[in-house]
Motif scaffolding. Sequence first.
Motif, short mmCIF file in Angstrom:
data_model
loop_
_atom_site.label_atom_id
_atom_site.label_comp_id
_atom_site.label_asym_id
_atom_site.label_seq_id
_atom_site.Cartn_x
_atom_site.Cartn_y
_atom_site.Cartn_z
N SER A 70 -25.84 61.26 7.32
CA SER A 70 -26.08 61.37 5.88
C SER A 70 -24.91 60.85 5.05
CB SER A 70 -26.36 62.82 5.50
OG SER A 70 -25.26 63.65 5.87
N PHE A 71 -23.74 60.73 5.64
CA PHE A 71 -22.60 60.23 4.90
C PHE A 71 -21.64 59.54 5.86
CE2 PHE A 71 -21.49 64.60 6.09
CZ PHE A 71 -20.27 64.42 6.71
N THR A 72 -20.74 58.80 5.28
CA THR A 72 -19.67 58.16 6.05
C THR A 72 -18.35 58.56 5.41
OG1 THR A 72 -21.03 56.27 6.66
CG2 THR A 72 -18.65 55.96 6.76
N GLN A 73 -17.39 58.84 6.23
CA GLN A 73 -16.07 59.19 5.72
C GLN A 73 -15.13 58.02 5.89
OE1 GLN A 73 -14.44 62.97 6.80
NE2 GLN A 73 -12.35 62.20 6.77
N PHE A 74 -14.49 57.64 4.80
CA PHE A 74 -13.45 56.63 4.82
C PHE A 74 -12.09 57.29 4.90
CE2 PHE A 74 -16.54 53.76 2.74
CZ PHE A 74 -16.36 52.66 3.55
N ILE A 95 -18.81 58.91 1.28
CA ILE A 95 -19.82 58.16 0.55
C ILE A 95 -21.12 58.27 1.33
CG2 ILE A 95 -18.08 56.56 -0.34
CD1 ILE A 95 -19.28 54.46 1.57
N PRO A 96 -22.26 57.95 0.70
CA PRO A 96 -23.52 57.97 1.45
C PRO A 96 -23.43 57.09 2.68
CG PRO A 96 -23.94 57.75 -0.88
CD PRO A 96 -22.46 57.62 -0.71
N PHE A 109 -11.29 46.86 -4.89
CA PHE A 109 -12.53 47.62 -4.81
C PHE A 109 -13.16 47.42 -3.44
CE2 PHE A 109 -13.73 43.41 -6.24
CZ PHE A 109 -14.85 43.11 -5.48
N PHE A 110 -14.23 48.19 -3.19
CA PHE A 110 -15.01 47.94 -1.99
C PHE A 110 -16.48 48.19 -2.30
CE2 PHE A 110 -13.56 52.31 -1.61
CZ PHE A 110 -14.64 53.02 -1.11
N LEU A 111 -17.34 47.52 -1.53
CA LEU A 111 -18.79 47.59 -1.70
C LEU A 111 -19.40 48.09 -0.40
CD1 LEU A 111 -19.25 44.03 -3.23
CD2 LEU A 111 -19.41 46.16 -4.50
N THR A 112 -20.47 48.87 -0.50
CA THR A 112 -21.16 49.36 0.68
C THR A 112 -22.58 48.84 0.71
OG1 THR A 112 -22.09 51.34 -0.34
CG2 THR A 112 -19.82 51.48 0.46
N ASN A 113 -23.31 49.13 1.79
CA ASN A 113 -24.65 48.59 1.90
C ASN A 113 -25.64 49.28 0.98
OD1 ASN A 113 -24.85 50.99 3.40
ND2 ASN A 113 -26.53 50.18 4.61
N SER A 120 -10.47 51.23 -6.33
CA SER A 120 -9.41 51.37 -5.35
C SER A 120 -9.02 52.82 -5.10
CB SER A 120 -8.18 50.58 -5.81
OG SER A 120 -7.17 50.60 -4.83
N ASN A 121 -9.31 53.71 -6.06
CA ASN A 121 -9.00 55.12 -5.85
C ASN A 121 -10.10 55.86 -5.11
OD1 ASN A 121 -11.00 55.32 -7.77
ND2 ASN A 121 -9.71 56.25 -9.35
N GLY A 122 -11.17 55.14 -4.72
CA GLY A 122 -12.26 55.75 -3.97
C GLY A 122 -13.38 56.30 -4.83
N GLN A 123 -13.24 56.21 -6.16
CA GLN A 123 -14.28 56.72 -7.05
C GLN A 123 -15.31 55.63 -7.37
OE1 GLN A 123 -14.34 60.02 -7.79
NE2 GLN A 123 -12.60 59.99 -6.36
N PRO A 124 -16.59 56.02 -7.56
CA PRO A 124 -17.61 55.01 -7.91
C PRO A 124 -17.28 54.34 -9.24
CG PRO A 124 -18.63 57.10 -7.26
CD PRO A 124 -17.16 57.37 -7.41
N ASP A 125 -17.61 53.06 -9.33
CA ASP A 125 -17.43 52.31 -10.57
C ASP A 125 -18.68 52.51 -11.42
OD1 ASP A 125 -17.09 50.51 -12.61
OD2 ASP A 125 -16.64 48.79 -11.33
N GLY A 126 -18.58 53.36 -12.43
CA GLY A 126 -19.74 53.69 -13.25
C GLY A 126 -20.26 52.54 -14.07
#
Length: 467
Positions: A70-74, A95-96, A109-113, A120-126
């Motif tokens: 259900s989630f992945t840990q970075f 993250i999911p 930044f990073f993008l997921t599927n 860069s701080n791990g928070q979603p870009d609103g």
Amino acid sequence: MKQIITFLGLACTMANAQITITKDNSFGTNGTVTVSGVNSSNNYMLLIPNIHSTFQGNKIFVSYPSDAGSFTQFARLNSDGSPDAGFGSNGNVLIPYFESYYFYADNNFFLTNGNKKYLSNGQPDGSFSDLTMQATDWNYKIVLSDGKIFFRDDAGFYKFLPNGTVDSSYGTNGSMAIHAAIAGDPNGNSIYELFFNKDQALYEFIDPSPGQSNIRKVDINTGNLDASYGQGGYAQVKNSGIPSAASHDYSSQASQNDGSFINRFTDSNNAYFTKTNTQGNLDTSVGNNGVITGNKSFTYNGTAYSADAQPLAYNNLIFVPTENAAQELGIACYALNGNNVTINNNAFYPLAGTSFSSLRFVFIKDNYIYVIHDNNISRFVIQQQVLSTNELSGKNLNIRVTNPFRDELSVYADEPVKEVEITDINGRIIIKGKGISFNTSSLLKGTYFIKIRMASGKTVSKKVIKN
């Protein structure tokens, strides 16, 4: 770890070269970091595929799968192996769940599927628009040099602006129908995946391949094969000097990131290496008429190590990771002229403290070997004692350069130096001057290139590393 490297003219070769590999005791505890999955009982990490995604600048990304999917840990580490306190909670972010192949990261930044963008701080870009991106099951994504986000699926190519909205200037409202010859097979009879991208081109693995090899070059802007590349868009990888029974099992991008790569073939007796140049053709200058013949196994103190992993290209060398029956890792090395290069005065060398039970990855970035073994990361420093001087344009030069360097880079020469120029990997001039000692404290850790112009008109160019 500062070392003086000497250039002694064009006659020098790698024949008598050797490599020194040492555990980097400045990384973690005695060269090893153990990363714990705070919210997962899984005791192993997933390496994010591709070097550009494993690192965010000089920070290291790894991830854990969840127990229930259900989630992945970075986890993100600083360059010294300590948790990055500026990333989520003490270096960890949940993250999911996603499949790691669909991940992309750069310095900011990073993008997921799920096609979510995280800062860069791990928070979603609103402010990131991802509604259109979520509508399709993409095969892979990359971020191009202009910041636009590129996706590929079975039927087409797609571009989005950096904010996630459709790039209407691309193809038809942001999508490009791709040529049938490179489209995916909806019945699952063929598999394609990203090898790497350079400029406006994709280099893909395809299996089975309708062309000359399993690697092809595709133009992002036309959706077609680049017919000028290799043989009708497919790279040449197998030299006629390789036995017909030998099969192609791996290819690795060269560390110069110039579009060239190293290929490995194996049969029941040997391993064989070739090099594909930037035009997609075989480089016949390596080894014996373009073929380097190597061993499939090595013995150290009576223990056999099998070489069955992806080769690692580093400068003018090919590193070969190995493992033994006890799942302990080691490494061997070849020069591009085909000679075995000794490591710490041995033809083969074990990587101490890197045994594993379920998972291992070995890769190189800058002048470091990283080994992920279960939930541990170990780092080793590579030092080349003698270097090939094929890049020299002057003969009979005696020039010495500190490499790796830290806060100062010095040049020593037996004749007057006219000018020194230091550039980054993108070719931008960072430092230029007429001295022979330069303050480099402001430079980030990583790879640079130094060009030394002598008063006589001769020039030396070489890659250098800042630690």
